[in-house]
Design an enzyme around this catalytic site. Structure first.
Site, PDB file in Angstrom:
ATOM      1  N   LYS A   1       0.834  -1.195   0.000  1.00 18.98           N
ATOM      2  CA  LYS A   1       0.000   0.000   0.000  1.00 18.98           C
ATOM      3  C   LYS A   1       0.871   1.249   0.000  1.00 18.98           C
ATOM      4  O   LYS A   1       2.042   1.186   0.373  1.00 18.98           O
ATOM      5  CB  LYS A   1      -0.869   0.028   1.273  1.00 18.98           C
TER       6      LYS A   1
ATOM      7  N   ARG B   1     -10.202 -11.700   1.913  1.00 21.08           N
ATOM      8  CA  ARG B   1     -11.077 -12.738   1.346  1.00 21.08           C
ATOM      9  C   ARG B   1     -10.407 -14.106   1.385  1.00 21.08           C
ATOM     10  O   ARG B   1     -11.067 -15.126   1.488  1.00 21.08           O
ATOM     11  CB  ARG B   1     -11.493 -12.338  -0.079  1.00 21.08           C
TER      12      ARG B   1
END
Ligand code: BES
Ligand code: MN
Ligand code: ZN
Length: 497
Positions: A275, A349
């Site tokens: 990020k 996920r």
């Protein structure tokens, strides 16, 4: 605002410290309040006129050392038109009242009465819940106070009500829920150097004392089960992952449990798909879904909810490292399905895929609800007011929506569908872990859906609601502990015997 808040329930006859009362529109006081304010009736009217205070919802009137009344301060909180009340407003009014207590005040009395009359015991307890939630602050790492800041170390507040004993009983349940919210807030606010997976798991021993069975799966156990997706995410961190399973059996023996599953990424750097630096510190809160599940299990156990519930959380840290998983890697999940990693930052996920399958297989639950700070895209879609709700079951959608309206922790129903499912088909594996820029929250939900079988399931994407929470009357902390009250309400309204 105080850290240590002692709450008690008394009759209207006992007033100690700062007095807080409520009134409806046009200065409509309830009978007990009117009686207590009799000696200062004219003073209150004059002060209200001078301040143009008429009792509008959320407005307040502050009178210091009112002559004729033996209190250091009188605070009147307006509740507005009672016909426009929602149940969640009572908690909010408790928060507003607490906010009016000066930091230096060590004692207060709040009248559990609105213009129309005394509150019911449960409502008095809701008032107390609002006060405690408002009083919360995460300051354990502050070693000094701001200059000039006056703060009482201990504050004692009595909620004066018509039936103190009944209110005290109602508070036992409300306090259990409040403590669950506070526990969730503490976990989320805690920095990642302190709260890594093993430490997170260790802190859950507090649940054992309430009668919750806590099982911890270590890396060896997860390897044996074949949780290749969760382990893939965690392999780049110096901190080993854990899965924790919490069980509360307050319902009928053998009745199928409700299952709550949480994303517990203790820190999300993005991994190799790292990020940008801007705001990355917020990713200490990427375990908010797990924290909510823990807070909920605390609430259910502490109020001895008549339900069987399982809480399961996947705890990992997503780091870039020589050992980290990479884009292009193909991970084998416990279900047997394979996932091609396109972006290591779509890690939540992967963690949930294994935990959802594990819980479904092991417990055959009545339903599964998972919570996850899963996608930035849900913040783009809904901002911070609503969590995204994805589900394969209309009844769950309806019930969660209603519980959201009742508690103020609101959810917005988002679509699923085979057309979206195509977006995560992979050239090399059964699926890929991202579906591109469009419909980012939906494709994430589609991936989760592939791991729940036919079990009724709902996914709450709480990336917008759980972190950097808007400052409200009942939350002044970075994390609101979103979801604990919502899910407790869902259980209480529909699933207790
Ligand atoms: N934990 C983040 C999502 C998030 C973002 C939570 C902001 C709270 C605030 C998640 O793991 C993530 O990085 N998602 C990516 C997915 C993308 C790579 C497909 C995202 O949303 O950008
Ligand atoms: Mn991520
Ligand atoms: Zn994440």
């Amino acid at each position: 605002m105080p850290a240590a808040l002692k709450l008690g329930f008394t009759s209207f006859a006992r007033i100690r410290g700062v007095l807080i009362v409520f009134c409806g529109e046009n200065l409509k006081f309830g009978p007990a309040t009117r009686k207590a304010l009799l000696p200062v009736e004219q003073l209150v009217r004059r002060a209200a006129a001078a301040d143009r205070f008429a009792g509008k919802s959320g407005s307040t009137l502050d009178i210091v050392a009112p002559q004729g009344l033996d209190v250091p301060r009188l605070v009147v909180v307006g509740t507005g038109k009672e016909s426009e009340f929602k149940p969640r407003d009572i908690v909010k009014f408790g928060g507003i009242a607490m906010g009016k207590l000066p930091g230096a005040a060590g004692q207060g009395t709040i009248f559990a009465e609105f213009g129309a009359g005394a509150l019911k015991p449960k409502q008095a307890a809701d008032l107390a819940m609002g006060m405690r939630l408002r009083a919360y602050s995460f300051d354990r790492y502050k070693t000094r106070r701001k200059e000039g800041e006056e703060r009482a170390d201990k504050v004692e507040i009595n909620v004066a009500c018509a039936a103190p004993a009944a209110a005290q009983t109602a508070w036992a349940s409300a306090a259990a829920i409040t403590d669950g919210v506070v526990l969730a807030r503490d976990l989320i606010n805690e920095p990642a150097n302190v709260l890594y997976p093993i430490e997170f798991a260790r802190r859950l021993s507090s649940l054992s004392k309430l009668g919750v069975a806590v099982d911890v799966l270590d890396v060896a156990a997860m390897k044996k089960l074949g949780m290749g997706a969760l382990l893939g995410v965690g392999q780049g961190s110096a901190h080993d992952p854990r899965v924790v399973v919490m069980r509360w059996n307050g319902g009928k023996r053998g009745a199928e449990p409700l299952a709550f599953i949480g994303k517990g990424v203790c820190f999300d750097t993005g991994g190799i798909s790292i990020k940008s630096a801007q705001g990355m510190e917020d990713m200490k809160g990427d375990m908010a879904g797990a924290a909510c599940v823990v807070g909920l299990m605390h609430a259910l156990a502490a109020r001895k909810a008549k339900v069987n519930a399982v809480g399961a959380i996947g705890l990992v840290e997503n780091m870039p490292d020589g050992k980290a998983y990479r884009p292009g890697d193909i991970l084998k999940t416990m279900s047997g399905q394979t996932i091609e990693v396109i972006n290591t930052d779509a890690e939540g996920r992967l963690v949930l895929a294994d935990v959802l399958h594990y819980v479904n297989k092991r417990f055959k639950p009545k339903f599964m609800i998972n919570l996850a700070t899963l996608t930035g895209a849900i913040i783009v879609a809904l901002g911070q007011e609503y969590a995204g709700l994805f589900s394969n079951d209309d009844k769950l959608v309806e019930r969660l929506t209603k519980a959201g309206e009742a508690t103020g922790e609101r959810v917005w129903h988002m679509p699923l569908g085979p057309e979206y499912d195509k977006l995560i088909d992979s050239k090399f594996a059964d699926m890929k872990n991202t579906g591109g820029r469009w419909a980012g929250s939906i494709t994430a939900a589609q991936l989760l859906q592939r791991f729940v079988g036919k079990t009724p399931w709902a996914h709450l994407d709480i990336a917008g609601t759980a972190l950097g929470s808007p400052q409200t009357d009942i939350n002044k902390s970075w994390s609101s502990g979103w979801g604990v009250r919502l899910l407790d309400r869902l259980v209480e309204d529909h699933y207790e015997r």
